[in-house]
Design a protein around this motif. Structure first.
Motif, PDB file in Angstrom:
ATOM      1  N   ILE A  73      15.338  -8.561   8.499  1.00 54.04           N
ATOM      2  CA  ILE A  73      14.987  -8.932   9.869  1.00 54.04           C
ATOM      3  C   ILE A  73      13.851  -8.015  10.285  1.00 54.04           C
ATOM      4  O   ILE A  73      13.999  -6.787  10.295  1.00 54.04           O
ATOM      5  N   GLY A  74      12.699  -8.606  10.588  1.00 55.40           N
ATOM      6  CA  GLY A  74      11.500  -7.816  10.851  1.00 55.40           C
ATOM      7  C   GLY A  74      11.655  -6.866  12.021  1.00 55.40           C
ATOM      8  O   GLY A  74      12.353  -7.148  13.001  1.00 55.40           O
ATOM      9  N   SER A  75      10.997  -5.730  11.924  1.00 58.00           N
ATOM     10  CA  SER A  75      11.040  -4.720  12.984  1.00 58.00           C
ATOM     11  C   SER A  75       9.859  -4.829  13.930  1.00 58.00           C
ATOM     12  O   SER A  75       9.796  -4.108  14.926  1.00 58.00           O
ATOM     13  N   LYS A  76       8.916  -5.726  13.628  1.00 57.72           N
ATOM     14  CA  LYS A  76       7.733  -5.894  14.476  1.00 57.72           C
ATOM     15  C   LYS A  76       7.456  -7.375  14.665  1.00 57.72           C
ATOM     16  O   LYS A  76       7.406  -8.132  13.710  1.00 57.72           O
ATOM     17  N   GLY A  77       7.282  -7.788  15.934  1.00 52.88           N
ATOM     18  CA  GLY A  77       7.028  -9.182  16.242  1.00 52.88           C
ATOM     19  C   GLY A  77       5.552  -9.517  16.197  1.00 52.88           C
ATOM     20  O   GLY A  77       4.680  -8.637  16.161  1.00 52.88           O
ATOM     21  N   ASN A  78       5.254 -10.838  16.209  1.00 50.82           N
ATOM     22  CA  ASN A  78       3.867 -11.282  16.243  1.00 50.82           C
ATOM     23  C   ASN A  78       3.413 -11.420  17.691  1.00 50.82           C
ATOM     24  O   ASN A  78       4.095 -11.012  18.624  1.00 50.82           O
ATOM     25  N   GLN A  79       2.235 -12.035  17.908  1.00 54.21           N
ATOM     26  CA  GLN A  79       1.702 -12.162  19.259  1.00 54.21           C
ATOM     27  C   GLN A  79       2.574 -13.042  20.143  1.00 54.21           C
ATOM     28  O   GLN A  79       2.589 -12.880  21.364  1.00 54.21           O
ATOM     29  N   GLY A  80       3.304 -13.975  19.544  1.00 52.58           N
ATOM     30  CA  GLY A  80       4.216 -14.828  20.309  1.00 52.58           C
ATOM     31  C   GLY A  80       5.578 -14.205  20.523  1.00 52.58           C
ATOM     32  O   GLY A  80       6.501 -14.878  20.979  1.00 52.58           O
ATOM     33  N   ASN A  81       5.726 -12.909  20.159  1.00 48.80           N
ATOM     34  CA  ASN A  81       6.985 -12.176  20.308  1.00 48.80           C
ATOM     35  C   ASN A  81       8.105 -12.804  19.487  1.00 48.80           C
ATOM     36  O   ASN A  81       9.268 -12.842  19.909  1.00 48.80           O
ATOM     37  N   SER A  82       7.744 -13.298  18.302  1.00 50.61           N
ATOM     38  CA  SER A  82       8.737 -13.790  17.341  1.00 50.61           C
ATOM     39  C   SER A  82       8.792 -12.827  16.167  1.00 50.61           C
ATOM     40  O   SER A  82       7.798 -12.184  15.822  1.00 50.61           O
ATOM     41  N   PHE A  83       9.970 -12.765  15.546  1.00 52.63           N
ATOM     42  CA  PHE A  83      10.198 -11.798  14.475  1.00 52.63           C
ATOM     43  C   PHE A  83      10.525 -12.527  13.178  1.00 52.63           C
ATOM     44  O   PHE A  83      11.245 -13.535  13.190  1.00 52.63           O
ATOM     45  N   PRO A  84      10.033 -12.020  12.045  1.00 55.20           N
ATOM     46  CA  PRO A  84      10.362 -12.671  10.775  1.00 55.20           C
ATOM     47  C   PRO A  84      11.794 -12.394  10.356  1.00 55.20           C
ATOM     48  O   PRO A  84      12.264 -11.249  10.402  1.00 55.20           O
ATOM     49  N   VAL A  85      12.490 -13.462   9.987  1.00 57.76           N
ATOM     50  CA  VAL A  85      13.834 -13.350   9.409  1.00 57.76           C
ATOM     51  C   VAL A  85      13.764 -13.943   8.011  1.00 57.76           C
ATOM     52  O   VAL A  85      13.337 -15.087   7.829  1.00 57.76           O
ATOM     53  N   GLN A  86      14.144 -13.149   7.028  1.00 61.21           N
ATOM     54  CA  GLN A  86      13.971 -13.547   5.628  1.00 61.21           C
ATOM     55  C   GLN A  86      15.333 -13.725   4.960  1.00 61.21           C
ATOM     56  O   GLN A  86      16.235 -12.905   5.116  1.00 61.21           O
ATOM     57  N   PHE A  87      15.446 -14.839   4.214  1.00 60.90           N
ATOM     58  CA  PHE A  87      16.675 -15.161   3.493  1.00 60.90           C
ATOM     59  C   PHE A  87      16.418 -15.099   1.991  1.00 60.90           C
ATOM     60  O   PHE A  87      15.335 -15.476   1.532  1.00 60.90           O
ATOM     61  N   LEU A  88      17.393 -14.643   1.255  1.00 63.51           N
ATOM     62  CA  LEU A  88      17.339 -14.672  -0.203  1.00 63.51           C
ATOM     63  C   LEU A  88      18.094 -15.910  -0.669  1.00 63.51           C
ATOM     64  O   LEU A  88      19.276 -16.092  -0.346  1.00 63.51           O
ATOM     65  N   VAL A  89      17.394 -16.783  -1.412  1.00 59.21           N
ATOM     66  CA  VAL A  89      17.939 -18.090  -1.794  1.00 59.21           C
ATOM     67  C   VAL A  89      17.913 -18.222  -3.314  1.00 59.21           C
ATOM     68  O   VAL A  89      16.901 -17.889  -3.954  1.00 59.21           O
ATOM     69  N   THR A  90      19.017 -18.699  -3.885  1.00 62.40           N
ATOM     70  CA  THR A  90      19.052 -19.009  -5.309  1.00 62.40           C
ATOM     71  C   THR A  90      18.553 -20.427  -5.528  1.00 62.40           C
ATOM     72  O   THR A  90      19.052 -21.365  -4.898  1.00 62.40           O
ATOM     73  N   ASN A  91      17.554 -20.585  -6.396  1.00 62.96           N
ATOM     74  CA  ASN A  91      16.962 -21.896  -6.656  1.00 62.96           C
ATOM     75  C   ASN A  91      17.969 -22.795  -7.376  1.00 62.96           C
ATOM     76  O   ASN A  91      18.976 -22.339  -7.924  1.00 62.96           O
ATOM     77  N   SER A  92      17.663 -24.083  -7.388  1.00 61.49           N
ATOM     78  CA  SER A  92      18.522 -25.036  -8.096  1.00 61.49           C
ATOM     79  C   SER A  92      18.431 -24.801  -9.602  1.00 61.49           C
ATOM     80  O   SER A  92      17.550 -24.085 -10.084  1.00 61.49           O
ATOM     81  N   ALA A  93      19.326 -25.421 -10.354  1.00 62.56           N
ATOM     82  CA  ALA A  93      19.366 -25.224 -11.804  1.00 62.56           C
ATOM     83  C   ALA A  93      18.050 -25.633 -12.461  1.00 62.56           C
ATOM     84  O   ALA A  93      17.601 -24.991 -13.412  1.00 62.56           O
ATOM     85  N   GLY A  94      17.429 -26.676 -11.956  1.00 63.69           N
ATOM     86  CA  GLY A  94      16.159 -27.134 -12.514  1.00 63.69           C
ATOM     87  C   GLY A  94      14.956 -26.505 -11.867  1.00 63.69           C
ATOM     88  O   GLY A  94      13.815 -26.921 -12.134  1.00 63.69           O
ATOM     89  N   GLN A  95      15.190 -25.492 -11.001  1.00 63.02           N
ATOM     90  CA  GLN A  95      14.110 -24.803 -10.281  1.00 63.02           C
ATOM     91  C   GLN A  95      13.200 -25.819  -9.575  1.00 63.02           C
ATOM     92  O   GLN A  95      11.975 -25.774  -9.671  1.00 63.02           O
ATOM     93  N   SER A  96      13.835 -26.725  -8.833  1.00 65.74           N
ATOM     94  CA  SER A  96      13.090 -27.774  -8.135  1.00 65.74           C
ATOM     95  C   SER A  96      12.265 -27.231  -6.977  1.00 65.74           C
ATOM     96  O   SER A  96      11.187 -27.746  -6.669  1.00 65.74           O
ATOM     97  N   ILE A  97      12.756 -26.191  -6.309  1.00 65.59           N
ATOM     98  CA  ILE A  97      12.043 -25.634  -5.167  1.00 65.59           C
ATOM     99  C   ILE A  97      10.932 -24.728  -5.680  1.00 65.59           C
ATOM    100  O   ILE A  97      11.172 -23.789  -6.445  1.00 65.59           O
ATOM    101  N   LYS A  98       9.713 -25.018  -5.272  1.00 68.39           N
ATOM    102  CA  LYS A  98       8.549 -24.260  -5.722  1.00 68.39           C
ATOM    103  C   LYS A  98       8.080 -23.306  -4.630  1.00 68.39           C
ATOM    104  O   LYS A  98       8.289 -23.543  -3.435  1.00 68.39           O
ATOM    105  N   ALA A  99       7.447 -22.241  -5.059  1.00 66.14           N
ATOM    106  CA  ALA A  99       6.872 -21.291  -4.108  1.00 66.14           C
ATOM    107  C   ALA A  99       5.791 -21.981  -3.286  1.00 66.14           C
ATOM    108  O   ALA A  99       4.944 -22.689  -3.822  1.00 66.14           O
ATOM    109  N   GLY A 100       5.846 -21.778  -1.964  1.00 68.53           N
ATOM    110  CA  GLY A 100       4.884 -22.405  -1.072  1.00 68.53           C
ATOM    111  C   GLY A 100       5.418 -23.629  -0.360  1.00 68.53           C
ATOM    112  O   GLY A 100       4.802 -24.115   0.591  1.00 68.53           O
TER     113      GLY A 100
END
Length: 349
Positions: free
Chosen positions: A238-265
């Motif tokens: 959970i980010g400690s610094k917000g952007n100009q819109g006062n929103s903060f980055p929240v990052q999740f760690l996700v395990t890809n599917s068996a066939g690695q269907s989800i690509k970066a981007g």
């Protein structure tokens, strides 16, 4: 008299032109439509009231690889072999690139010969020193020279080992940045290796919603390209610094599917269900004018349009939750914005 005869036609011609121009101006003015600013503008409106928060709050984000690196050589040399290409799947420790090591191997042979001679000298000087035939300093010099040669040999072996470049972790070659025969040098990337077995999914969350993301629970994440493939995610940051819109980055760690269907981007969404117990002012997202940082809406006050700034706390599907700027009973314009201006007379249908 003759001059007067020349001047009179010119004057008559000018008079005709002036009359014609005035006539054309009058005709043009009659044809041009003049907007009556006092005329009431027909709009659609709705009276605001507190409604229970029901539905889902959706936060959009994108997937990034958990591990990604650009591989370069630690030692300079000509590339003799490339064992992978863009798209190749590699395992940790697999050989990727081989550099020319012929000169280093010749230097190693030279050092091996030197070590062999020094080892012979040390044996001979040891016998002579024990017999008091020579001074002990000669034996000491030979021993030190042998140690230095062995260190040099170890250094050459290390350099030769670095001419073979291995994969630091398992993944996919996503970029090939060099070709066979090119010259490799420290700091110049040769390949890009990406591991998408684990992904990082990042969303921007307004500060008032950060409390809705406790770190001790799992979240369901869907990629836009595969909406029917739910992915389990856990918060890793959970980010400690917000952007100009006062929103903060929240990052999740996700395990890809068996066939690695989800690509970066790729883009995706995480949804939070509303309990329905809390009540708030909900307005259609289509009624909001202005930018996301400075949202505004049109209100009807005493029969006239008034542009009002608001604060949006979050969005639930196609509606926005208003935190400030509006109150229950306000008459909100929901349609017919085209000709609206501040202070315009309006009427509702």
């Amino acid at each position: 008299m003759k001059k007067l005869l020349y001047i009179l036609p010119v004057i008559a011609l000018l008079a005709i032109v002036v009359i014609r121009l005035k006539s054309n101006k009058k005709t043009t003015e009659e044809k041009v439509y003049t907007y009556n600013k006092e005329q009431a503008i027909l709009v659609q409106a709705d009276t605001l009231r507190l409604l229970p928060l029901q539905g889902e709050t959706i936060f959009s984000g994108n997937f990034e690889p958990d591990r990604e690196t650009r591989i370069s050589s630690e030692t300079p040399g000509k590339i003799l072999a490339l064992f992978v290409d863009a798209g190749s799947v590699v395992n940790r420790g697999q050989t990727l690139v081989k550099l020319d090591d012929a000169l280093l191997k010749l230097q190693l042979q030279s050092v091996d010969v030197q070590i062999e001679g020094l080892e012979t000298d040390v044996k001979r000087f040891t016998v002579l020193t024990n017999a008091d035939a020579i001074q002990g300093v000669q034996l000491e010099k030979a021993v030190l020279a042998l140690k230095a040669a062995r260190i040099q040999r170890s250094n050459l072996l290390e350099q030769i080992a670095k001419t073979t470049i291995h994969a630091p972790f398992s993944g996919i070659i996503t970029q090939k940045l060099t070709e066979l025969g090119a010259f490799a040098a420290p700091g110049i990337p040769l390949l890009q290796l990406t591991d998408i077995r684990q992904l990082r999914f990042t969303v921007q969350v307004p500060e008032q919603d950060l409390s809705r993301f406790p770190v001790n629970r799992s979240y369901t994440i869907h990629a836009d390209a595969y909406p029917n493939m739910p992915l389990a995610g856990k918060i890793s940051l959970i980010g400690s610094k917000g952007n100009q819109g006062n929103s903060f980055p929240v990052q999740f760690l996700v395990t890809n599917s068996a066939g690695q269907s989800i690509k970066a981007g790729m883009f995706g969404k995480v949804s939070l269900a509303e309990s329905g117990q809390e009540k708030a002012l909900l307005i259609p997202s289509s009624a909001i004018a202005g930018s996301g940082l400075q949202p505004q809406v049109w209100l009807i006050r005493n029969g006239k349009a008034s542009l009002t700034s608001i604060t949006v706390s979050r969005r639930i599907e196609n509606r926005a939750v208003v935190a400030s700027g509006l109150k229950e009973g306000d008459l909100l314009v929901t349609g017919g914005f085209i000709n609206l201006f501040e202070g315009a007379n309006v009427r509702t249908q």
